[in-house]
Write an enzyme that holds these catalytic residues in place. Structure first.
Site, PDB file in Angstrom:
ATOM      1  N   TYR D 171       0.841  -1.198   0.000  1.00  0.00           N
ATOM      2  CA  TYR D 171       0.000   0.000   0.000  1.00  0.00           C
ATOM      3  C   TYR D 171       0.870   1.241   0.000  1.00  0.00           C
ATOM      4  O   TYR D 171       1.486   1.574   1.018  1.00  0.00           O
ATOM      5  CB  TYR D 171      -0.858   0.053   1.275  1.00  0.00           C
ATOM      6  CG  TYR D 171      -1.856  -1.051   1.427  1.00  0.00           C
ATOM      7  CD1 TYR D 171      -2.402  -1.703   0.318  1.00  0.00           C
ATOM      8  CD2 TYR D 171      -2.294  -1.444   2.686  1.00  0.00           C
ATOM      9  CE1 TYR D 171      -3.342  -2.708   0.470  1.00  0.00           C
ATOM     10  CE2 TYR D 171      -3.239  -2.446   2.841  1.00  0.00           C
ATOM     11  CZ  TYR D 171      -3.757  -3.076   1.735  1.00  0.00           C
ATOM     12  OH  TYR D 171      -4.681  -4.074   1.884  1.00  0.00           O
ATOM     13  N   LYS D 204      -0.623  -8.458  -2.605  1.00  0.00           N
ATOM     14  CA  LYS D 204      -1.970  -7.958  -2.455  1.00  0.00           C
ATOM     15  C   LYS D 204      -1.942  -6.442  -2.607  1.00  0.00           C
ATOM     16  O   LYS D 204      -1.213  -5.753  -1.899  1.00  0.00           O
ATOM     17  CB  LYS D 204      -2.497  -8.333  -1.067  1.00  0.00           C
ATOM     18  CG  LYS D 204      -3.944  -7.958  -0.867  1.00  0.00           C
ATOM     19  CD  LYS D 204      -4.135  -7.338   0.495  1.00  0.00           C
ATOM     20  CE  LYS D 204      -5.485  -6.680   0.622  1.00  0.00           C
ATOM     21  NZ  LYS D 204      -5.642  -6.034   1.937  1.00  0.00           N
TER      22      LYS D 204
END
Lengths: 302, 302, 302, 302, 302
Positions: D171, D204
């Site tokens: 992220y 992810k």
């Protein structure tokens, strides 16, 4: 996750979840998944007896891939072998069927005087290769008993810390032990007890005969029913912490199909947790071995 | 990168790229580069048999530089020697030809009772010296079997971790083993199997004779063709995980040129991966040794 | 083993044979094998500049296999990349072309205030992956200089112990350094000197401009010819221990073919050891990149 | 063992069998077993956002058992959570569904100035608890980037050594990064690339928006189709080593059922490997969450 | 061994018997033995607030023996203190009452900028001193959060390995957190959740106020009843893994007897596991403190 499996696992309540998880995995694999029973294919005879004696009856067995394929195809709960055989197949079978790394082995070319297997692989190998358990042979009765007990003490401790359970092959052998004594009911029950006391999560012994070997034990056996295989298995299972440790039985040398099935019926009737079937599986032709394994599982599933 | 080499390497699929890379390097060097076959020059006789027995036939061999030069000149896939010989030449030959550090050695001045080589160098030496593999001798049959198997277990694990493959010299010896038994076909096949089970990446055994040594094995050999060297090699290669591990053969004591070539033809015909040629190379005059090595390679290249 | 290579290696006489061997291996690979010159393909732009900026000009480059294939096909001496790119290809290319693991990297999404790459892999990764060298970027001029110098100190020491040489990317950057200063001749020469003093085996700097950046250095450069690239390269090479350390030059952002070749001619004429060609190779179409790499090598081979 | 799964695993050919085995296990579990697609249930919101915000929408979720039960019942490929949640359930679920230990976490009560999760558990915890992978969050863009990259470098190396693969939550966040920038297509693609270069086995990221954030990247995106989610996913997957690393996508905050399914269709169409569905699963009522998870899997199975 | 205790311990099923055993010991001690409730006497105020502020109200408290004696006399489940206080009494009280070693502490003379206690003793001290648990304070909200979470991660792991459970004092503090925020219901519930996720066996928090502090949490609390202490306790206990982790509450500064008892009634009614009572016990006269502790226990026993 079945009641049968969880009931067995409750006997290991003090273990960490990694060990429990691998035991659950073994009991959740293959045809017998969820029954709490297990059939394991072990192939260490190449090391222990030499390649020709082991694989010539069915030359497909020279190939390390043959065995785990047979184990998967037949629905076994696991496949056990020495380092080299596991290394040759782990990239293909890890995550597909529980692999059991046999971390000590003997060969038939010579020996250190008294029965004592050599340490041939390590817990870190089991991790690197994605194994679900390690296997170790002890020879109660051997003059090198103390070395082996200390080795398995250290291995179980190291394996547990990383979530790997230990399977102990317990074969009384060496010293003054006679050939007959090795499979006597009192000796087999005693070997099972020793393995449990050493901390084994699963114990593998030979199917016991009706003989009682140790003079000091004879009196005790006057009141224990050991006339049938079923009765003897029941006694061995009782000797393994009153059924609170998983005990599985080997059949030994290859023999005719009916004898194998007859033995398995006795083991099942006596409350044994399953069979470890090597030569009777891989020394037959593929189709014959496969169908025998399936017949064995059918007994345990019944 | 040839199909032949990559096919062999696919049998080591579980290994890390460092180990694979060094195996690829060995098979991508010299005259036989890319063929999947290999000829290695080993010179540990100075340690094992003493300098005069080893080097007097061709006194150039007293000089540690002689051997790696011969290996490069003749197009060998690698050069194997004990620590001292490697240290004397590594600054000049590392990166030029794969060096193989023999990490245990015996001498002929005495021994520890049963066959067991001394640990003479370490994996860290192999790294410092730029070696592409380590070599280790086991003596199945020896009363010190367990010590040696535990040593090679630890060495292979340590070497793998740093990307170095292991070559195991497997010589049955010791205990009650007879001289004839040491090269019997069943014993050689068994020794090859043991080395593979111990995790060897490359196995070196002696060329097998037609004898069958172990009584328990005799029956199995009734159905295995072992009449010719080619047949026997085929059986040994099969015993080394059905051709999935690299097995190379030594010829033993120096002998006449034709016998050497004849043996190599049998090894090649039987599917052997190559030869390890020591005394037959460096105990000849330079030109003679060189031309013999080249002739051997010509057989494997055919 | 050529005279040109051995002469260069003699400048590293105090190093262990593992380090020497890997340097020899790099200089014995590809089109320029044996010349003592080298062209290396580095692909860390995916990490440093992001995937689209790096690979969209030639989308084949998104695939980690594209680059080492190009390096082999064009005859490069080595292929350098961060951990992920190396891991994706090492099993296929280790032993085929020297792999160089770039052990620190920056990205363009943010930074720690002053230029300082993150440690992204380790010497043990280089071993496991069969690499022939590690690469590390220092930013002399950065406020985090001391951290980086201490890191490379430790890495070089650790890598050497296992026979792995270190390549240092030396880019002055940070603090009050101007964009022009980063490629000024005095700064480039200084950066090369620093890398050598830190123990780099191979130094990579940018091609220097004619500017002199540091006020204190201006006087010195009055007597140093720096009018042509050839002269400036000569000075940088001199600043790298009077030619006793291998210095290679990068070209920076992709540009037209003729400029690239012109630069390479200047580097070659000035005694540079070679080029590290990234974007100018992989951001062109395959055929164009290939032919440019070959043209560059042709200059160095001349 | 299906072709789809084995093809994906072939992209990880340099890994050891333990890592491969755990990846195979994850892809051989649940409804999507054998398809090469995966849906993972992650529950770290209790730690990251606090218990009331996370679990009050469906108070069953306060109970640590609720989530792995939901994961098993719905047929997920794995269940991911911080140490406490895993410890509370591992004895019951290890060996039943792959457990993924999230080894770093942030909370919303405070922070160390720049985004940087705290290390909250270790590889040895993952082993003890029978986990099949570890998870780790990096924040590219943060001023503490270097710390996080060094941490994940060490964790991946340590986990691999014991056969455990690593999943990296990537992220971009911190520094001058805007909220819009965090999900811009160029930033998401870049974050995926960074995670892959750091050695992640599974990456992810968030589903990307159509925005392009970095000025330097704008030109590259002129020629990359990013108008639809499908196209953007395709670009992210390409940026993850040209489809050679598993990339899965999160949906973020809970939203209406149709939007979730629409997103999943875009991910599937663009070649994404699957979804990680947290709040959209456990913040719904049990039946609603279950049926949504099943609908998501139906898309991937189509 | 009572059903109440065993039911609580079943929530820790994955733990080893050493940890379980110490938790069982704490719950089998004193007046509340077997009820599953606990009252612990902690005395770290000498370190945290200085001796005069702590002990002048009841000068007997200067003596380290006073407190464990009071704990035993009153029937507490355990006594917690920093190293020095424990060392002064362990030879007398180990085996008599569970000792809890507080392994980090702050003083009021200064601090490191953001709240972060100093590590003042170690797991090995706890072993040497016969302690049944360690205690550790975390300050969620502090800029040094990551340091503290990493410390407790390591301590819990180390303590577990030797069979010692961990009690985490979870106090949100630091950063921008207001005084009112520190005891707000959302913050207390969140702190309890964090401690549980970090692996705490027992969590200690302050009794929560009715305030909701975090803006992002306000909406969630619209549907959570928090009007009475009983309701708030119920929410905190729910936030501690739905009642599956032991949460105990502190009362804070000394106050009048009725308020203390009123609070305890609320904690008990809300399902709290007990109280940790320091200043309200030892800052009263001996008889007064004793009778208050007994009254508190009477509430929990009801």
């Amino acid at each position: 996750m079945t009641e049968a499996v969880e009931k067995i696992l409750s006997n290991y309540a003090g273990e960490n979840p990694g060990v429990i998880g691998n035991l659950r995995r073994i009991m959740s694999t293959g045809t017998l998944a969820g029954t709490g029973k297990m059939v394991i294919l072990p192939v260490d005879q190449g090391f222990e007896h030499g390649p020709a004696r082991s694989f010539q009856p069915n030359p497909d067995g020279y190939d390390p891939s043959y065995h785990p394929k047979l184990a998967v195809e037949s629905g076994c709960n696991g496949y056990a072998a020495p380092l080299g055989f596991i290394e040759a197949v782990a990239h293909e079978f890890a995550g597909e069927i529980p692999l059991i790394l046999k971390v000590n082995n003997s060969d038939s070319l010579g020996d250190p005087g008294q029965p004592c297997s050599a340490m041939t692989s390590a817990v870190s190998d089991a991790q690197r290769l994605g194994c679900s358990a390690i296997g170790f042979t002890i020879y109660p009765g051997s003059g090198f008993r103390n070395d082996m007990y200390a080795q398995i003490r250290d291995l179980i401790r190291e394996a547990r810390a990383v979530g790997i359970p230990s399977i102990v092959w317990a074969y009384a052998r060496g010293g003054e032990m006679t050939k007959e004594g090795e499979t006597a009911i009192d000796v087999i029950a005693y070997a099972a007890q020793i393995a449990c006391q050493l901390g084994a999560h699963i114990v593998k012994v030979k199917a016991p005969s009706e003989a009682v070997y140790l003079p000091a034990a004879k009196k005790s056996y006057e009141t224990i029913p050991i006339g049938t295989l079923e009765e003897r298995i029941r006694h061995v299972v009782q000797s393994a912490f009153n059924n609170k440790r998983i005990v599985i039985f080997s059949g030994g040398a290859a023999k005719d199909r009916d004898s194998v099935i007859e033995d398995v019926k006795g083991i099942h009737a006596g409350g044994g947790y399953g069979s470890i079937v090597g030569r009777n599986a891989f020394q037959r032709s593929h189709d014959d071995g496969l169908s025998l394994l399936r017949d064995i599982m059918a007994v345990y599933a019944s």
